[in-house]
Design a protein around this motif. Structure first.
Motif, mmCIF file in Angstrom:
data_model
loop_
_atom_site.group_PDB
_atom_site.id
_atom_site.type_symbol
_atom_site.label_atom_id
_atom_site.label_comp_id
_atom_site.label_asym_id
_atom_site.label_seq_id
_atom_site.Cartn_x
_atom_site.Cartn_y
_atom_site.Cartn_z
ATOM 1 N N TYR A 95 -27.865 -11.531 -7.633
ATOM 2 C CA TYR A 95 -27.165 -10.460 -6.930
ATOM 3 C C TYR A 95 -26.750 -11.008 -5.572
ATOM 4 O O TYR A 95 -27.612 -11.413 -4.776
ATOM 5 N N ALA A 96 -25.465 -11.046 -5.319
ATOM 6 C CA ALA A 96 -24.949 -11.566 -4.050
ATOM 7 C C ALA A 96 -24.425 -10.423 -3.195
ATOM 8 O O ALA A 96 -23.821 -9.476 -3.724
ATOM 9 N N SER A 97 -24.662 -10.506 -1.882
ATOM 10 C CA SER A 97 -24.248 -9.456 -0.936
ATOM 11 C C SER A 97 -24.658 -8.084 -1.468
ATOM 12 O O SER A 97 -23.860 -7.154 -1.540
ATOM 13 N N HIS A 98 -25.932 -7.973 -1.832
ATOM 14 C CA HIS A 98 -26.422 -6.751 -2.474
ATOM 15 C C HIS A 98 -26.750 -5.703 -1.405
ATOM 16 O O HIS A 98 -27.465 -5.985 -0.445
ATOM 17 N N PRO A 99 -26.236 -4.469 -1.538
ATOM 18 C CA PRO A 99 -26.462 -3.439 -0.522
ATOM 19 C C PRO A 99 -27.954 -3.136 -0.328
ATOM 20 O O PRO A 99 -28.691 -2.998 -1.310
ATOM 21 N N THR A 100 -28.387 -3.023 0.909
ATOM 22 C CA THR A 100 -29.789 -2.701 1.170
ATOM 23 C C THR A 100 -30.140 -1.296 0.693
ATOM 24 O O THR A 100 -31.302 -1.003 0.423
ATOM 25 N N SER A 101 -29.131 -0.446 0.551
ATOM 26 C CA SER A 101 -29.389 0.911 0.072
ATOM 27 C C SER A 101 -29.879 0.926 -1.369
ATOM 28 O O SER A 101 -30.385 1.951 -1.847
ATOM 29 N N GLU A 102 -29.768 -0.213 -2.067
ATOM 30 C CA GLU A 102 -30.139 -0.262 -3.479
ATOM 31 C C GLU A 102 -31.369 -1.121 -3.751
ATOM 32 O O GLU A 102 -31.653 -1.452 -4.897
ATOM 33 N N VAL A 103 -32.111 -1.506 -2.703
ATOM 34 C CA VAL A 103 -33.257 -2.386 -2.930
ATOM 35 C C VAL A 103 -34.606 -1.694 -2.730
ATOM 36 O O VAL A 103 -35.647 -2.282 -3.013
ATOM 37 N N GLU A 104 -34.592 -0.441 -2.272
ATOM 38 C CA GLU A 104 -35.872 0.230 -2.041
ATOM 39 C C GLU A 104 -36.663 0.359 -3.334
ATOM 40 O O GLU A 104 -37.891 0.236 -3.349
ATOM 41 N N ALA A 105 -35.972 0.592 -4.456
ATOM 42 C CA ALA A 105 -36.597 0.605 -5.777
ATOM 43 C C ALA A 105 -35.582 -0.010 -6.732
ATOM 44 O O ALA A 105 -34.706 0.682 -7.249
ATOM 45 N N MET A 106 -35.701 -1.315 -6.955
ATOM 46 C CA MET A 106 -34.675 -2.061 -7.697
ATOM 47 C C MET A 106 -35.286 -2.660 -8.963
ATOM 48 O O MET A 106 -36.323 -3.324 -8.913
ATOM 49 N N VAL B 28 -26.504 -5.657 3.902
ATOM 50 C CA VAL B 28 -26.702 -6.312 2.609
ATOM 51 C C VAL B 28 -27.855 -7.314 2.689
ATOM 52 O O VAL B 28 -28.229 -7.766 3.769
ATOM 53 N N ILE B 29 -28.382 -7.643 1.517
ATOM 54 C CA ILE B 29 -29.240 -8.812 1.349
ATOM 55 C C ILE B 29 -28.340 -9.896 0.767
ATOM 56 O O ILE B 29 -27.635 -9.670 -0.224
ATOM 57 N N ASP B 30 -28.347 -11.070 1.365
ATOM 58 C CA ASP B 30 -27.377 -12.103 0.988
ATOM 59 C C ASP B 30 -27.473 -12.473 -0.491
ATOM 60 O O ASP B 30 -26.471 -12.489 -1.203
ATOM 61 N N THR B 31 -28.681 -12.784 -0.958
ATOM 62 C CA THR B 31 -28.860 -13.182 -2.358
ATOM 63 C C THR B 31 -30.223 -12.738 -2.864
ATOM 64 O O THR B 31 -31.224 -12.865 -2.156
ATOM 65 N N ILE B 32 -30.250 -12.206 -4.091
ATOM 66 C CA ILE B 32 -31.499 -11.967 -4.813
ATOM 67 C C ILE B 32 -31.369 -12.664 -6.165
ATOM 68 O O ILE B 32 -30.435 -12.383 -6.922
ATOM 69 N N LEU B 33 -32.278 -13.595 -6.446
ATOM 70 C CA LEU B 33 -32.248 -14.325 -7.710
ATOM 71 C C LEU B 33 -33.585 -14.135 -8.408
ATOM 72 O O LEU B 33 -34.639 -14.354 -7.814
ATOM 73 N N ALA B 34 -33.543 -13.681 -9.666
ATOM 74 C CA ALA B 34 -34.755 -13.518 -10.464
ATOM 75 C C ALA B 34 -34.677 -14.428 -11.677
ATOM 76 O O ALA B 34 -33.633 -14.502 -12.337
ATOM 77 N N VAL B 35 -35.781 -15.120 -11.991
ATOM 78 C CA VAL B 35 -35.768 -16.089 -13.086
ATOM 79 C C VAL B 35 -37.182 -16.222 -13.658
ATOM 80 O O VAL B 35 -38.172 -16.087 -12.944
ATOM 81 N N LYS B 36 -37.239 -16.434 -14.969
ATOM 82 C CA LYS B 36 -38.512 -16.709 -15.648
ATOM 83 C C LYS B 36 -38.211 -17.610 -16.832
ATOM 84 O O LYS B 36 -37.240 -17.385 -17.567
ATOM 85 N N GLU B 37 -39.019 -18.627 -17.014
ATOM 86 C CA GLU B 37 -38.821 -19.557 -18.125
ATOM 87 C C GLU B 37 -38.760 -18.792 -19.437
ATOM 88 O O GLU B 37 -39.562 -17.896 -19.706
#
Length: 314
Positions: A182-193, A166-175
């Protein structure tokens, strides 16, 4: 005869001294770093060595175009630990290897290539890319704790290891938009996310979290107020048996991204009932997060909430 014995004795002593000298001479050894898949040498890899041999000690070496680095040691009864690393590769360690190994062999350390995660941040309503969005990623051992900015196509990327679950945390934000966590996000789902961001909502708005992703975040604009204005707002929410966790942060987008926003509400219960609280308005923006803590499910449960508009404190 006596003279001959003296001469032979001197020769014997000289041979012993020469043998001892040769045994104390430094010996040359090599380590080669290669690509684990292609077996091609990796140039400019770093090899950090820690050794119990005092002559060798602790050193840091760099490989040449043949992936080789050379060092010298004295006592083959001692050992070393070698850590090899290179840009774009997963580090590898060889531990407690006897230096006697290098009498006949070159130590080959294969490195696995890291994979690339391709992230695109888009508008949830239109699917248009969002440039200059901030993406903060935390993962161990890769990529560490990094902050990225999306390009004109809303894209950014980072490296990760296929051995990570997993990747521990992915946070996306824009004003002007809500955030995505995304917490504990599987690495199998980040190649094209693809990460969709909802537009920021004004106050006096209701949100249904049914079917929303776990760690759903919605931001609200409360008006141009701060805590000196002594304003409050009503927050109503409905719990639906499951142990979801709802918390509210107040602060700017940068403060929220950097985990510096102030938590003004924190609730975790499994009851089935309606709740109403009155909370202080401390900044123009608030961020409402609903985490699903039930069996690590990927979606939130049917918690609903309402964010009222600021009014003077009574």
């Amino acid at each position: 005869m006596k003279t001959m014995r003296i001469i032979l004795g001197l020769i014997f002593v000289a041979l012993i001294v020469l043998l001892a000298f040769l045994m104390c001479q430094p010996k040359e050894a090599q380590i080669q770093v290669v690509d684990a898949d292609t077996e091609q040498p990796i140039e400019d890899a770093t090899v950090d060595i820690e050794s119990t041999d005092k002559y060798l000690g602790d050193v840091s070496l760099t490989t040449d175009e043949d992936g080789l680095c050379t060092f010298k040691y004295r006592d083959e009864k001692k050992s070393l630990t070698a850590l090899a690393s290179a840009n774009g590769y997963e580090s590898a360690t060889v531990e407690d290897l006897d230096l006697a190994y290098f009498k006949d062999d070159v130590l080959v350390i294969p490195l696995k290539k890291l994979k690339t995660a391709d992230i695109q941040v888009v508008e949830a309503e239109t699917n248009r890319p969002i440039p200059e969005a901030t993406v903060r990623v935390k993962g161990s051992p890769y990529p560490g704790d990094i902050t990225l900015t999306t390009d004109a196509d809303g894209r950014c990327s980072f490296l990760y290891s296929s051995s990570q679950a997993v990747i521990d945390t992915i946070l996306a934000v824009k004003e002007g938009y809500s955030c995505a966590i995304y917490a504990s996000h599987p690495t199998s789902e980040v190649e094209a996310m693809k990460i969709p961001l909802e537009k920021m909502k004004p106050c006096d708005n209701s949100i249904s979290n049914s079917g929303m992703p776990s760690h759903a975040v919605q931001s609200f604009y409360m008006g141009n107020y701060d805590e000196t204005d002594n304003m409050v707002f009503q927050f109503r929410f409905h719990t639906d048996y499951f142990a979801d966790h709802i918390h509210i942060y107040s602060g700017s987008y940068q403060e929220f991204t950097e985990s510096r926003a102030e938590c003004i509400f924190n609730f975790n219960d499994t009851t089935h009932s309606d709740h109403t609280v009155v909370l202080p308005v401390k900044s123009p923006n608030i961020f409402v997060i609903v985490d699903n803590a039930y069996n690590d499910a990927p979606t939130s449960t049917a918690w609903n909430y309402y964010v009222g508009c600021p009014e003077p404190r009574q």
